[in-house]
Design an enzyme around this catalytic site. Structure first.
Site, PDB file in Angstrom:
ATOM      1  N   LYS A 187      -1.915  -6.896  -6.973  1.00 34.98           N
ATOM      2  CA  LYS A 187      -0.802  -6.290  -7.013  1.00 34.98           C
ATOM      3  C   LYS A 187      -0.558  -5.890  -8.716  1.00 34.98           C
ATOM      4  O   LYS A 187      -0.740  -7.123  -9.876  1.00 34.98           O
ATOM      5  CB  LYS A 187       1.392  -7.007  -6.949  1.00 34.98           C
ATOM      6  CG  LYS A 187       1.223  -6.751  -5.546  1.00 34.98           C
ATOM      7  CD  LYS A 187       1.443  -5.621  -5.116  1.00 34.98           C
ATOM      8  CE  LYS A 187       2.132  -5.693  -3.566  1.00 34.98           C
ATOM      9  NZ  LYS A 187       2.067  -4.110  -2.703  1.00 34.98           N
ATOM     10  N   ASP A 214      -2.743  -2.814  -5.895  1.00 30.81           N
ATOM     11  CA  ASP A 214      -1.558  -1.738  -5.798  1.00 30.81           C
ATOM     12  C   ASP A 214      -0.602  -1.318  -6.691  1.00 30.81           C
ATOM     13  O   ASP A 214      -0.289  -2.759  -6.698  1.00 30.81           O
ATOM     14  CB  ASP A 214      -0.815  -1.407  -4.674  1.00 30.81           C
ATOM     15  CG  ASP A 214       0.969  -1.431  -3.786  1.00 30.81           C
ATOM     16  OD1 ASP A 214       0.327  -0.176  -4.849  1.00 30.81           O
ATOM     17  OD2 ASP A 214       1.040  -1.789  -3.243  1.00 30.81           O
ATOM     18  N   GLU A 257      -4.212   2.215  -5.078  1.00 24.27           N
ATOM     19  CA  GLU A 257      -2.970   2.202  -3.842  1.00 24.27           C
ATOM     20  C   GLU A 257      -2.021   2.370  -5.210  1.00 24.27           C
ATOM     21  O   GLU A 257      -1.700   1.863  -6.013  1.00 24.27           O
ATOM     22  CB  GLU A 257      -2.516   1.167  -3.393  1.00 24.27           C
ATOM     23  CG  GLU A 257      -1.624   2.011  -2.298  1.00 24.27           C
ATOM     24  CD  GLU A 257      -1.262   0.842  -1.495  1.00 24.27           C
ATOM     25  OE1 GLU A 257      -2.248  -0.165  -0.699  1.00 24.27           O
ATOM     26  OE2 GLU A 257      -0.198  -0.004  -0.976  1.00 24.27           O
ATOM     27  N   ASP A 265       0.878   5.129  -1.182  1.00 24.38           N
ATOM     28  CA  ASP A 265       1.719   4.736  -0.222  1.00 24.38           C
ATOM     29  C   ASP A 265       3.355   5.588  -0.572  1.00 24.38           C
ATOM     30  O   ASP A 265       4.303   6.334   0.117  1.00 24.38           O
ATOM     31  CB  ASP A 265       1.368   3.075  -0.625  1.00 24.38           C
ATOM     32  CG  ASP A 265       3.423   2.468   0.062  1.00 24.38           C
ATOM     33  OD1 ASP A 265       3.846   3.187   0.433  1.00 24.38           O
ATOM     34  OD2 ASP A 265       2.869   1.247   0.541  1.00 24.38           O
ATOM     35  N   LYS A 307       5.105   3.774   6.015  1.00 23.63           N
ATOM     36  CA  LYS A 307       6.770   2.680   6.566  1.00 23.63           C
ATOM     37  C   LYS A 307       7.439   3.718   6.837  1.00 23.63           C
ATOM     38  O   LYS A 307       7.809   4.327   6.317  1.00 23.63           O
ATOM     39  CB  LYS A 307       6.609   2.638   5.415  1.00 23.63           C
ATOM     40  CG  LYS A 307       5.702   1.743   3.749  1.00 23.63           C
ATOM     41  CD  LYS A 307       6.257   0.694   2.299  1.00 23.63           C
ATOM     42  CE  LYS A 307       5.376  -0.269   2.677  1.00 23.63           C
ATOM     43  NZ  LYS A 307       4.544  -0.105   1.617  1.00 23.63           N
TER      44      LYS A 307
HETATM   45  C1  0XW Z   1       3.116  -4.765   0.589  1.00 21.14           C
HETATM   46  N1  0XW Z   1       4.102  -4.330   1.170  1.00 21.14           N
HETATM   47  C2  0XW Z   1       4.117  -4.167   1.758  1.00 21.14           C
HETATM   48  C3  0XW Z   1       5.435  -5.428   0.941  1.00 21.14           C
HETATM   49  C4  0XW Z   1       6.795  -4.521   0.556  1.00 21.14           C
HETATM   50  O1  0XW Z   1       7.709  -3.877   1.216  1.00 21.14           O
HETATM   51  C5  0XW Z   1       6.411  -3.611  -0.470  1.00 21.14           C
HETATM   52  C6  0XW Z   1       4.768  -3.124   0.314  1.00 21.14           C
HETATM   53  C7  0XW Z   1       3.958  -2.395  -0.579  1.00 21.14           C
HETATM   54  O2  0XW Z   1       3.036  -2.168  -0.596  1.00 21.14           O
HETATM   55  O3  0XW Z   1       3.691  -3.097  -1.788  1.00 21.14           O
HETATM   56 MG    MG Z   2       1.583   0.195  -1.335  1.00 24.97          MG
END
Ligand code: 0XW
Ligand code: MG
Length: 371
Positions: free
Chosen positions: A168, A196, A221, A244, A268
């Site tokens: 992240k 991401d 991402e 995403d 999602k």
């Molecule tokens: C990591 N995730 C799958 C969990 C949260 O719902 C957000 C998501 C993402 O891709 O950031």
């Molecule tokens: Mg994501």
């Protein structure tokens, strides 16, 4: 009335605390767990179908848990008496009656697939195209912390057997560069890294990140929020780019394919409106050989069984990875035969979602209606 006529609908709530503590992503957003909503649909012959939807806090997608439950309460009475196996028709009906709110429709749609599977004795993977292989590659998400803490967390996941990590980023770009460098240096060279930013950078920060991390192996991402910013980045980004948050409908996917914007997508369920719409998005993506991740915003066994069933019927060569949400939380809502080894998961194979939901784990319904 047929055996599959919808005779009652109940809505439940389950609070699901995170096993690894507070989940942090860009901009200081955080959550302590998933506030999950569960839909139970009963058909006239007494079969039950379950669906689940849990947003990540109220900040991640345009979705929030109380909003989901309000929208479900609004829709549920209009579905009574309908044929539960006519899922596409019921999706059109939901869209006619309630404009938007795909996240609320996702749990209802999931319960319909579960029920249809139980009626015809077929698993979701079979109904959605046919299972390919038996296992799904998993990733673990490394929430934002100081670079060495993230590197330590990455090593922990590697020891647990995961081979794919989602780092992240999306805060201060210099710190983000240090985060990726620290994680990359701490894990084996063949570890697949996705970086991401959760739609948090502008184009200037993204360009700086790309320049500073040129020599590192990773997939980028969702760097920016808007479609046009991501398109501007695409023009200077020579590494795989996956979107995403942007991928919320067939419309946007068609546009992104026409613009050559994406190498892969993350679908999602809650964002696109459930399994039915996710399957349509997935099928269009695979027709163009895009890499696909199917997952959701949160939940436990019910939700995990659903997105994994659809993921398993996606061609193996185009599958990126998915997530084991039931292991993110300290509570469970069903008996489910998920098995994890070497960073990959086998999933339940019975009719519908293939799981045995335990209503005692989520208490009294917050809403009920019946014929
Ligand atoms: C990591 N995730 C799958 C969990 C949260 O719902 C957000 C998501 C993402 O891709 O950031
Ligand atoms: Mg994501």
């Amino acid at each position: 009335m047929s055996a599959a006529t919808i005779s009652s609908i109940r809505i439940y709530r389950q609070w699901q605390p995170f096993r690894d503590g507070t989940y942090r992503c860009s901009g200081g957003r955080s959550a302590e767990g998933f506030d999950s909503s569960i839909v139970e649909i009963t058909s006239r012959d007494g079969l039950l179908g379950y669906g689940e939807m849990a947003p990540l806090g109220s900040f991640y997608d345009p979705a929030f848990a109380e909003g989901a439950r309000a929208a479900m309460r609004e829709l549920a009475p209009h579905l009574l008496g309908a044929d539960a196996t006519g899922i596409e028709a019921l999706n059109r009906r939901m869209d006619l009656l309630l404009n938007g709110h795909p996240y609320a429709k996702a749990a209802i749609d999931m319960a319909l697939w579960d029920l249809r599977g139980k009626h015809c004795g077929l698993s979701l993977a079979t109904m959605s195209g046919g299972a390919e292989g038996a296992t799904l590659a998993l990733y673990r998400s490394i929430a934002q912390q100081a670079p060495d803490a993230m590197a330590a967390r990455a090593q922990k996941y590697i020891v647990e057997g995961y081979r794919r990590l989602q780092v992240k980023v999306g805060l201060d770009v210099n710190d983000d560069i240090a985060r990726l460098q620290a994680v990359r240096a701490a894990v084996p060279a063949d570890t697949v890294l996705f970086c991401d930013a959760n739609a948090s950078w502008g184009t200037a920060d993204t360009r700086r990140f790309l320049m500073a991390t040129r020599d590192l192996d990773y997939t980028l991402e969702q760097p920016c929020a808007s479609y046009d910013e991501n398109l501007a980045i695409r023009r200077v980004c020579d590494r795989p780019l996956v979107l995403d948050e942007t991928i919320d409908s067939v419309d946007v996917l068609l546009r992104a394919m026409a613009d050559g914007l994406v190498d892969g997508i993350t679908i999602k369920l809650a964002r696109v409106g459930g399994l039915t719409k996710a399957k349509l998005v997935r099928d269009i993506a695979i027709a163009r050989n895009l890499k696909v991740t199917i997952e959701d915003t949160g939940g436990a066994e019910i939700d995990t069984a659903a997105y994994c069933g659809l993921m398993l019927s996606t061609p193996e060569a185009l599958r990126q990875h998915t997530v084991d949400f039931h292991n993110w939380v300290t509570v469970s809502n069903a008996k489910a035969d998920f098995r994890i080894a070497d960073g990959a998961m086998t999933i339940p194979v019975g009719p519908g979602l293939g799981i045995e939901v335990d209503v005692n784990t989520f208490g009294d319904p917050v809403f009920a209606c019946q014929l």
